[in-house]
Design an enzyme around this catalytic site. Structure first.
Site, mmCIF file in Angstrom:
data_model
loop_
_atom_site.group_PDB
_atom_site.id
_atom_site.type_symbol
_atom_site.label_atom_id
_atom_site.label_comp_id
_atom_site.label_asym_id
_atom_site.label_seq_id
_atom_site.Cartn_x
_atom_site.Cartn_y
_atom_site.Cartn_z
ATOM 1 N N ASP A 478 116.299 36.839 47.899
ATOM 2 C CA ASP A 478 114.881 36.588 47.639
ATOM 3 C C ASP A 478 114.072 36.468 48.933
ATOM 4 O O ASP A 478 113.153 35.668 49.019
ATOM 5 C CB ASP A 478 114.708 35.329 46.775
ATOM 6 C CG ASP A 478 115.545 35.405 45.513
ATOM 7 O OD1 ASP A 478 115.632 36.515 44.940
ATOM 8 O OD2 ASP A 478 116.129 34.390 45.105
ATOM 9 N N HIS A 479 114.437 37.279 49.911
ATOM 10 C CA HIS A 479 113.668 37.343 51.154
ATOM 11 C C HIS A 479 113.138 38.764 51.339
ATOM 12 O O HIS A 479 113.406 39.404 52.358
ATOM 13 C CB HIS A 479 114.549 36.950 52.347
ATOM 14 C CG HIS A 479 115.102 35.568 52.266
ATOM 15 N ND1 HIS A 479 116.182 35.137 53.003
ATOM 16 C CD2 HIS A 479 114.711 34.489 51.533
ATOM 17 C CE1 HIS A 479 116.438 33.865 52.726
ATOM 18 N NE2 HIS A 479 115.565 33.452 51.831
#
Lengths: 545, 211
Positions: A478-479
């Protein structure tokens, strides 16, 4: 639907997460008028805490944060997905989650506040891989510190524990004392391996700071800190509003207007939940709407003047999608009890693989020993093994005390083929297309993940581990980053070193979407530092104008 | 082109995941009730759209109290515990039966087995049950999941009061309920000896719920 009113401000910002709200705060404090348009609703912490407690699938970080229909976000990390439609050989590895609501995705982050390494900004020059950024570490250093002060970051004394990113000032707060479990892990690594475990810098209070309390170790940084001891974007929203910035929730921007020469942005248009359209004019515009939504908005705004989308003369909007792909394993240690889950979630890291000459061949990574309460997992595992009654209770205690979870952040590379486009088959209730992403893991990242698996197998052996549960394949951390990539050449990048779009003089982007490479540390502090640098540029231009 | 159509009310984002599921459940149960399908207990227990938990007594009819008593007796044996909370038990029972209506009979079967086999321990009962009918293993899993995880019918019935936290309370807190004060986590938690017990049921695949 027609516009029923026109709003105006010196600076119009799209998105109220860490990037947008911190810029708003800086500008409002300098006397500059600011309007922030947030697609999602205004929200409060206690609802999310209650939602979490009532959630059956506790590890689902999106679970407590249902989306509103006019500003949907991915409901989970599953493929196929109801909102973020991924495809390609590694579709699952790009099934990112994020939040569209006031304060942004830092409602569920773990507070890990890494500075990037100087080498992360010069990957091409130093290792012949990927790209260089259009700025150096030294350019960002003062803004890193400003971001650390804004968030309230605790970290180790550089004289005792140098994390590799040179500092001119100490961390605003002392390092967080690590848990008993992390102490044992640290000792093991120190005694039995050539590696080291460092204190992770965290946007978490080790003393009262910014009118927020000291961390009490609720072990729930993700998905929601129950007491606000961890920074999130909502605090910058509150500060910015107190300074006079105007935040408009439920304002879904769908169009970016430009002048006849297509050189300057003149206005943005947004829908309210009933699809009434509103127009907001300004002198400067900042898109700070998260990597995925920022690229989506630029593409949605395509028109005759910019048929491929706004700020997209290079064709690179939506390309170069990156992430910290992860390897994850959970196992049962055969050594003494650790009882993870006492204290914050992520406090300690093996940082030996963040940089080295081998980066010319394979990606860098860091390793977290996640200090996660494992009682629920232990209970599920013990029941599945067939235990009942007193034997079950003994098993739960044993497994909860001995479960270890490791995961990594492995570096991606910018590849133009890894691309976000507008869905041709799915639209939201306002008629705005959902995002599609094609993703194929770079070989550089695959090699990095292979190396990580070897290290994890060594660690499992050192801890006499059993019951290994490897998360299948590769999973998203989730980056997301890279979708409006930074560079010096306007033909192959979207923004310059100041995050100003090459195409439009008064349009800036504040997001991980500008990252030219993704390094290994969590991205949020770098997003905040870049945003504060944008605020600095805007202040200079507006005040001196 | 497909367009999202499900325009939920504005306030829905702020209700709990359980309440959202219960709302859907109520809609489904009304339809099912029209079709003459749904059991009395569940339909009666879900009268409030924002009900957080099933009300144990509001819906318990006379004939149901016997079912709950059987459930409690089986639960005590499967946990090797002399006392369990009756309110929690009623809510768990209704959740389990709602998810799988055949559990009503299966729990009665377990109760009868418990008596006929003179099972004195959880392990005795589990052995006898799986031997009599392998499908009873799933029912035992559901009962244990209810008491230890506080979950039935994929919903949280209790969180803090789930038994998994009772048996670990000398070491860890349920997430969001820490009361040890800053830095309590640096101290040494209790040692735990390797258990000597054995599984009473055959092993099942362990599947981590996707996030």
């Amino acid at each position: 639907m027609s516009s029923d009113q026109t709003l105006s401000a010196d600076v119009v910002i799209v998105g109220s997460g860490v990037a947008g709200s911190s810029i708003a705060n800086e500008l409002a404090r300098a006397g500059i008028s600011v309007i922030v348009l947030e697609a999602g609703p205004r929200v409060d912490r206690q609802h999310f805490v209650e939602n979490f407690r009532n959630l059956e699938n506790k590890p689902s970080y999106q679970g407590p944060f249902p989306a509103v229909p006019w500003a949907r976000h991915p409901p989970n990390q599953q493929t196929p997905n109801e909102y973020l439609h991924t495809s390609g050989p590694n579709a699952e590895a790009y099934q990112q989650v994020y939040l569209r609501m006031m304060g942004g995705t830092t409602w569920h982050w773990a507070g890990c506040a890494w500075r990037y390494l100087p080498s992360d900004f010069e990957l091409k020059t130093r290792y012949g891989q990927g790209r260089d950024w259009a700025l150096k570490y030294e350019d960002l250093e003062p803004f890193y510190y400003q971001a650390e002060v804004m968030m309230g970051v605790c970290g180790p004394d550089p004289a005792k524990e140098d994390l590799g990113s040179p500092r001119k000032q100490p961390y605003p707060m002392d390092a967080l004392p690590i848990s008993y479990a992390a102490q044992q892990f640290r000792s093991l690594i120190q005694e039995k391996t050539p590696w080291r475990v460092v204190h992770e810098p965290q946007a978490r209070n080790t003393r009262p700071y910014d009118s927020r309390p000291t961390c009490e170790g609720h072990n729930n940084c993700m998905p929601i800190c129950p007491i606000g001891a961890m920074y999130n974007g909502s605090y910058s929203v509150y500060h910015a509003e107190a300074a006079g910035a105007k935040f408009i929730p439920n304002a879904v921007v769908y169009k970016i207007e430009r002048d006849s020469a297509n050189k300057r942005v003149t206005a943005v248009q947004y829908y309210d939940p009933d699809k009434n359209s509103h127009r907001v004019t300004g002198k400067y515009f900042v898109i700070a709407a998260h990597c995925i939504e920022t690229a989506k908005l630029l593409l949605v705004s395509a028109d005759d003047k910019s048929p491929n989308g706004v700020a997209n003369s290079s064709g690179h909007v939506g390309r170069n999608m990156m992430d910290h792909t992860g390897v994850q394993v959970t196992f049962i240690s055969g050594d003494k009890a650790l009882w993870p889950g006492r204290g914050p979630l992520e406090t300690n890291v093996i940082d030996n693989f963040r940089d080295g000459d081998w980066r010319s061949e394979r990606g860098a990574y860091l390793v977290h020993m996640v200090d996660d309460n494992q009682v629920d997992l232990a209970t599920q595992l013990a029941i599945s093994k067939g235990y009942v009654g007193r034997d079950l209770e003994e098993q739960i205690r044993y497994l909860a005390a001995h479960t270890v979870r490791l995961f990594s952040h492995n570096e991606a590379l910018p590849d133009p083929e890894n691309r976000l486009t507008l869905s041709k088959t799915n639209k939201d209730i306002l008629g705005i297309p959902h995002p599609d992403v094609y993703y194929k893991l770079p070989e550089y990242t695959v090699k990095s993940c292979e190396h990580t698996r070897g290290v994890f197998r060594q660690l499992i052996g050192l801890m006499h581990g059993t019951d290994e549960q490897w998360t299948p394949g590769y999973f998203p951390q989730d980056h997301p980053s890279g979708s409006t990539i930074m560079g010096t050449d306007p033909t192959d990048s979207v923004v310059d070193g100041f995050c100003r779009t090459h195409d439009h003089d008064n349009l800036f982007i504040a997001s991980s979407s500008v990252f030219s490479t993704v390094g290994t540390g969590n991205i949020t502090l770098t997003v905040a530092a870049l945003a504060l640098r944008v605020a600095d540029t805007l202040k200079k231009e507006l005040i001196h104008a | 082109m497909r367009q999202d159509r499900n325009r939920q009310p504005v306030a829905d984002w702020c209700v709990s995941p359980n309440a959202m599921r219960l709302n859907r459940l109520v809609r489904m149960s009304r339809r099912d009730a029209l079709l003459g399908g749904l059991g009395f207990a569940v339909a009666g227990g879900l009268s409030g759209a924002h009900a957080q938990t099933v009300q144990p007594n509001a819906s318990a009819g006379a004939d149901q109290s016997g079912e709950v008593a059987s459930f409690m007796a089986v639960s005590q044996r499967l946990t090797d515990r002399d006392t369990l909370d009756a309110n929690i038990g009623t809510a768990l029972y209704m959740g389990i039966v709602h998810a799988n209506p055949d559990r009503k009979d299966k729990i009665q079967t377990l109760r009868a087995l418990m008596d006929s086999s003179k099972a004195a321990t959880a392990a005795d009962l589990a052995h006898a049950a799986e031997k009599a009918d392998p499908a009873l293993k799933d029912v035992i899993h559901e009962i244990l999941t209810g008491w230890y995880r506080g979950v039935a019918d994929n919903k949280v019935v209790v969180y803090r009061s789930a038994l998994m936290f009772d048996i670990t309370k000398d070491a860890v807190y349920p997430k969001t309920y820490a009361t040890g004060g800053p830095f309590y986590w640096t101290t040494k938690p209790p040692e735990v000896e390797r258990p000597t017990g054995h599984p009473a049921l055959s092993a099942s695949p362990f599947v981590i719920e996707p996030t």
